[in-house]
Scaffold this active site. Sequence first.
Site, short mmCIF file in Angstrom:
data_model
loop_
_atom_site.label_atom_id
_atom_site.label_comp_id
_atom_site.label_asym_id
_atom_site.label_seq_id
_atom_site.Cartn_x
_atom_site.Cartn_y
_atom_site.Cartn_z
N LYS A 1 0.86 -1.19 0.00
CA LYS A 1 0.00 0.00 0.00
C LYS A 1 0.89 1.22 0.00
O LYS A 1 2.00 1.19 0.53
CB LYS A 1 -0.88 0.02 1.25
CG LYS A 1 -2.12 0.86 1.10
CD LYS A 1 -3.14 0.12 0.26
CE LYS A 1 -4.49 0.75 0.29
NZ LYS A 1 -5.52 -0.19 -0.14
N1 GLU Z 1 -7.27 0.03 -3.34
C1 GLU Z 1 -8.02 -1.15 -3.62
C2 GLU Z 1 -8.07 -2.05 -2.40
O1 GLU Z 1 -7.89 -1.61 -1.28
C3 GLU Z 1 -7.54 -1.86 -4.87
C4 GLU Z 1 -6.14 -2.35 -4.85
C5 GLU Z 1 -5.66 -2.89 -6.19
O2 GLU Z 1 -6.44 -3.03 -7.09
O3 GLU Z 1 -4.46 -3.18 -6.28
O4 GLU Z 1 -8.39 -3.20 -2.49
#
Ligand code: GLU
Length: 427
Positions: A117
Site C-alpha cells: 500500500k
Molecule cells: N485500493 C483497492 C483495495 O484496497 C484496490 C487495490 C488494487 O487493485 O491493487 O483493495
Amino acid sequence: MSGGTVVADQSLQDELNPFLAMAKRFDVASDHLGLDQGVREVLRTPDRELTVAIPILMDDGTTRVFTGYRVQHNFSRGPCKGGIRFSPDVHLDEVRALAAWMTWKCSVVGIPFGGAKGGVICDPRELSQGELERITRRYTASIMDILGPDRDVPAPDMNTNEQTMAWIMDTYSMHVRRTTTAIVTGKPIAIGGSRGRTEATGRGVMISTREGMRRLGMDPGVARVVVQGSGNVGGIAALLLHREGYKIVSISDMYGTILNDGGLDVPAVMTWLKEHRRLEGYPEAEHLANKEQLELPCEILIPAATENQITSRNAERIKAKLIVEGANGPTTAEASKMLDDDGVMVVPDILANAGGVTVSYFEWVQDRMGYFWTEDVVNSRLEQVMATSFDDVFGVAKEHDVSLRIAAYMLAIDRVATVYRLRGIFA
Ligand code: GLU
C-alpha cells in the site's frame, strides 16, 4: 482521575490503530491454524517500508515538502499489489495495515499477488490539478526502484483515480524508456485499463451482500440497506444493489447523510452528487448528521467510507443483521467481538471489497497478454471469483466455528504459509 483518562485514551488509541487491529485478527487466526512461530513472525512483519520526501513547486511559487510511503507487506505469492491513497490522515501504521490487508485479500480470492500500500500525506481538496500531478509524478519517481510489473503494481485508493494512475504509468514509462502498461491497474481503458475495473469493488460488494443475504435467508425486496459513503465503492454498490431490487434507505458523503424509509432513487441521488458534488440539498430525503447513520434501523449495513467507523463506542447500537465491509478496516477488533456476540454476520473487508483487486489482476493479465476482454467476460469472471471465495470462507467458518472474518484470515494465512513451507526461508 487524570491517570484513568490517560489509560482510557490509550486503550482507545490502540483500538483505533489499524496495524494493531490487523495483528489481533492475525493472531487469533494463527492460533486456530496452529501456525508455526517462525512463519508467524515472518507474516506479522512488513517486508519493506519506504518513506520519501516529495518536494513540490506549488502554484503560488512556494515550495512544499510532502511525505509519502510505500509499504510492501509480503511478496511470497507474487508481485506486490495495492493502492495509493492521498489523505491528510495517512500515517505509517495505517499504510502497514492496509498493505497487510492486501496480502490477505489477494490470498483469500486466490490471485497470485502479495500485498502493498502507498500513501501521501496531503489534502487533495486544497490542491490544484497541476499540484496533484506534480505530487504523483515525484512520488512515483521516488519509489520507482521498488516498483515494476513483476515487483509492485499500484492502483487507485482513497482520493486517487484513473488520472492518477495515468500519471504514474507515464512517469514510470518515461524513466524506463518504454510504455509499460502493466505497471499500474485502474488506468483509463484508452491506455490499457480493463473494462469493468471502475465498478469492480462496488460490484464485489454487491455480490458479497447477495451471498450474505442468501445464507441468512433474507429477502432482498424487504431488507433495508444503509450505505456509508457514496464514492467509487459505496456509490457503485448502492447503484448495483438498487438495480438488483434492494431497498437502499440511506447514503452518506463526507458532509452528511440522507434517509428515505421508502427507498432512495439511487440513480437520481448519484446524478445529484455529480451535479452538486454533495448530498446536501437533495430533495427526496431527510437529512441527518453522519454520526446517526450507522445506528439507523436497517437489515444490511455497508460501511464503504474509511477505517474505524464501527468501534466499541457504537457497536452495541448497530441494528443491522448483516454488515458488508466495503471499506478497508471499518470495524475495530473490539467492535468485531461485540458484533459476533450479538450474532451479526460481518462479511469482512478482505473478502467483501476484494472485487477491485480481482479486476486489477484481470487488468494486469490483459496488459501482459496485450489482449483485452469484453465487459461481460470481466464481470462473469469476477462473479465466479467472488462467489467461490465466499463459499470457501463460509466453509472454513462452519468447519472451525469461527466468524467469517477469522475464517477469511485463516484461509489467507494458510495459503501464504504454504508458500513459505514449500519455498523455505532464503538464506
Ligand atoms: N485500493 C483497492 C483495495 O484496497 C484496490 C487495490 C488494487 O487493485 O491493487 O483493495
